[in-house]
Design a protein around this motif. Structure first.
Motif, PDB file in Angstrom:
ATOM      1  N   GLY A 146       0.776  -1.233   0.000  1.00  0.00           N
ATOM      2  CA  GLY A 146       0.000   0.000   0.000  1.00  0.00           C
ATOM      3  C   GLY A 146       0.807   1.282   0.000  1.00  0.00           C
ATOM      4  N   LYS A 147       2.135   1.173  -0.055  1.00  0.00           N
ATOM      5  CA  LYS A 147       2.985   2.365  -0.088  1.00  0.00           C
ATOM      6  C   LYS A 147       3.706   2.431  -1.427  1.00  0.00           C
ATOM      7  CE  LYS A 147       3.930   2.625   4.867  1.00  0.00           C
ATOM      8  NZ  LYS A 147       3.815   1.321   5.503  1.00  0.00           N
ATOM      9  N   CYS A 148       3.987   3.668  -1.876  1.00  0.00           N
ATOM     10  CA  CYS A 148       4.654   3.876  -3.151  1.00  0.00           C
ATOM     11  C   CYS A 148       5.980   4.599  -2.940  1.00  0.00           C
ATOM     12  CB  CYS A 148       3.768   4.710  -4.077  1.00  0.00           C
ATOM     13  SG  CYS A 148       2.213   3.890  -4.474  1.00  0.00           S
ATOM     14  N   PHE A 149       6.979   4.191  -3.714  1.00  0.00           N
ATOM     15  CA  PHE A 149       8.308   4.775  -3.641  1.00  0.00           C
ATOM     16  C   PHE A 149       8.759   5.091  -5.063  1.00  0.00           C
ATOM     17  CE2 PHE A 149       7.560   1.748  -0.287  1.00  0.00           C
ATOM     18  CZ  PHE A 149       7.937   2.422   0.862  1.00  0.00           C
ATOM     19  N   ILE A 150       9.160   6.339  -5.298  1.00  0.00           N
ATOM     20  CA  ILE A 150       9.537   6.774  -6.642  1.00  0.00           C
ATOM     21  C   ILE A 150      10.981   7.264  -6.645  1.00  0.00           C
ATOM     22  CG2 ILE A 150       9.038   8.427  -8.502  1.00  0.00           C
ATOM     23  CD1 ILE A 150       6.125   8.437  -7.584  1.00  0.00           C
ATOM     24  N   GLY A 151      11.714   6.943  -7.707  1.00  0.00           N
ATOM     25  CA  GLY A 151      13.077   7.453  -7.888  1.00  0.00           C
ATOM     26  C   GLY A 151      14.030   6.970  -6.813  1.00  0.00           C
ATOM     27  N   THR A 152      14.719   7.921  -6.165  1.00  0.00           N
ATOM     28  CA  THR A 152      15.689   7.599  -5.114  1.00  0.00           C
ATOM     29  C   THR A 152      15.023   6.837  -3.976  1.00  0.00           C
ATOM     30  OG1 THR A 152      16.817   9.665  -5.634  1.00  0.00           O
ATOM     31  CG2 THR A 152      17.488   8.576  -3.625  1.00  0.00           C
ATOM     32  N   GLU A 153      13.760   7.156  -3.701  1.00  0.00           N
ATOM     33  CA  GLU A 153      13.013   6.450  -2.655  1.00  0.00           C
ATOM     34  C   GLU A 153      12.948   4.956  -2.959  1.00  0.00           C
ATOM     35  OE1 GLU A 153       9.082   8.037  -2.466  1.00  0.00           O
ATOM     36  OE2 GLU A 153       9.714   9.922  -1.575  1.00  0.00           O
ATOM     37  N   ALA A 154      12.852   4.603  -4.250  1.00  0.00           N
ATOM     38  CA  ALA A 154      12.776   3.194  -4.645  1.00  0.00           C
ATOM     39  C   ALA A 154      14.068   2.472  -4.276  1.00  0.00           C
ATOM     40  CB  ALA A 154      12.489   3.070  -6.146  1.00  0.00           C
ATOM     41  N   GLU A 155      15.203   3.106  -4.573  1.00  0.00           N
ATOM     42  CA  GLU A 155      16.482   2.482  -4.209  1.00  0.00           C
ATOM     43  C   GLU A 155      16.608   2.378  -2.693  1.00  0.00           C
ATOM     44  OE1 GLU A 155      21.271   3.181  -4.370  1.00  0.00           O
ATOM     45  OE2 GLU A 155      20.126   3.813  -6.135  1.00  0.00           O
ATOM     46  N   ASN A 156      16.238   3.433  -1.985  1.00  0.00           N
ATOM     47  CA  ASN A 156      16.316   3.397  -0.522  1.00  0.00           C
ATOM     48  C   ASN A 156      15.403   2.336   0.068  1.00  0.00           C
ATOM     49  OD1 ASN A 156      18.395   5.197   0.057  1.00  0.00           O
ATOM     50  ND2 ASN A 156      17.036   6.968  -0.058  1.00  0.00           N
ATOM     51  N   PHE A 157      14.248   2.129  -0.555  1.00  0.00           N
ATOM     52  CA  PHE A 157      13.337   1.067  -0.112  1.00  0.00           C
ATOM     53  C   PHE A 157      14.061  -0.279  -0.176  1.00  0.00           C
ATOM     54  CE2 PHE A 157      10.648  -2.447  -1.419  1.00  0.00           C
ATOM     55  CZ  PHE A 157       9.761  -2.504  -0.353  1.00  0.00           C
ATOM     56  N   PHE A 158      14.690  -0.565  -1.325  1.00  0.00           N
ATOM     57  CA  PHE A 158      15.411  -1.837  -1.477  1.00  0.00           C
ATOM     58  C   PHE A 158      16.608  -1.914  -0.523  1.00  0.00           C
ATOM     59  CE2 PHE A 158      13.297  -2.152  -5.730  1.00  0.00           C
ATOM     60  CZ  PHE A 158      12.693  -3.386  -5.518  1.00  0.00           C
ATOM     61  N   ARG A 159      17.317  -0.806  -0.352  1.00  0.00           N
ATOM     62  CA  ARG A 159      18.462  -0.780   0.566  1.00  0.00           C
ATOM     63  C   ARG A 159      18.000  -1.144   1.980  1.00  0.00           C
ATOM     64  NH1 ARG A 159      23.262   1.673  -0.487  1.00  0.00           N
ATOM     65  NH2 ARG A 159      23.556   2.473  -2.578  1.00  0.00           N
ATOM     66  N   GLU A 160      16.911  -0.505   2.409  1.00  0.00           N
ATOM     67  CA  GLU A 160      16.401  -0.737   3.760  1.00  0.00           C
ATOM     68  C   GLU A 160      15.950  -2.188   3.931  1.00  0.00           C
ATOM     69  OE1 GLU A 160      12.757   1.204   6.062  1.00  0.00           O
ATOM     70  OE2 GLU A 160      14.236   2.702   5.424  1.00  0.00           O
ATOM     71  N   LYS A 161      15.202  -2.712   2.954  1.00  0.00           N
ATOM     72  CA  LYS A 161      14.719  -4.089   3.020  1.00  0.00           C
ATOM     73  C   LYS A 161      15.877  -5.083   3.079  1.00  0.00           C
ATOM     74  CE  LYS A 161      10.147  -4.125   2.840  1.00  0.00           C
ATOM     75  NZ  LYS A 161       9.384  -4.654   3.957  1.00  0.00           N
ATOM     76  N   ALA A 162      16.999  -4.722   2.418  1.00  0.00           N
ATOM     77  CA  ALA A 162      18.150  -5.619   2.368  1.00  0.00           C
ATOM     78  C   ALA A 162      19.113  -5.378   3.532  1.00  0.00           C
ATOM     79  CB  ALA A 162      18.882  -5.445   1.037  1.00  0.00           C
ATOM     80  N   GLY A 163      18.768  -4.441   4.419  1.00  0.00           N
ATOM     81  CA  GLY A 163      19.602  -4.160   5.573  1.00  0.00           C
ATOM     82  C   GLY A 163      20.856  -3.357   5.242  1.00  0.00           C
ATOM     83  N   MET A 164      20.771  -2.547   4.186  1.00  0.00           N
ATOM     84  CA  MET A 164      21.905  -1.703   3.784  1.00  0.00           C
ATOM     85  C   MET A 164      21.672  -0.265   4.232  1.00  0.00           C
ATOM     86  SD  MET A 164      22.166  -3.122  -0.126  1.00  0.00           S
ATOM     87  CE  MET A 164      23.588  -2.149  -0.608  1.00  0.00           C
TER      88      MET A 164
END
Length: 102
Positions: free
Chosen positions: A79-97
């Protein structure tokens, strides 16, 4: 079915455009850091796929994003959307980076 065709059951969907340089950068980052092995997500191309384009519009609307503000890379998760840099940060956070600074 291939991940590209899976219905809207994935909890994380990464929307990208075939000719989007930011998407290429994000895809490269994901591959170089082994993100697909760490996080389960579905990748959907929106520039040449009308079904995926309609889907990203619905997802953006759910997040209160105007259709003229939709951009790729675009990640939808629970239910949340992430665009641009937010998208990379989303993946970084999920991967513990560490998050990438703006």
């Amino acid at each position: 079915p291939s991940p590209e065709d899976s219905e809207e059951t994935a909890s994380i969907v990464y929307y990208y455009g075939e000719n989007c340089s930011h998407c290429r950068d994000l895809t490269k980052f994901l591959e170089e850091n082994g993100i697909p092995e760490k996080i389960s997500f579905v990748k959907k191309e929106v520039s040449n796929n009308a079904k995926n384009a309609r889907e990203i519009e619905r997802r953006a609307k759910e997040c209160g994003i105007a259709s003229n503000a939709i951009a790729v890379p675009f990640v939808w998760s629970e239910g949340k959307c992430f665009i641009g840099t937010e998208a990379e940060n989303f993946f970084r956070e999920k991967a513990g980076m560490e998050k990438k600074s703006e």
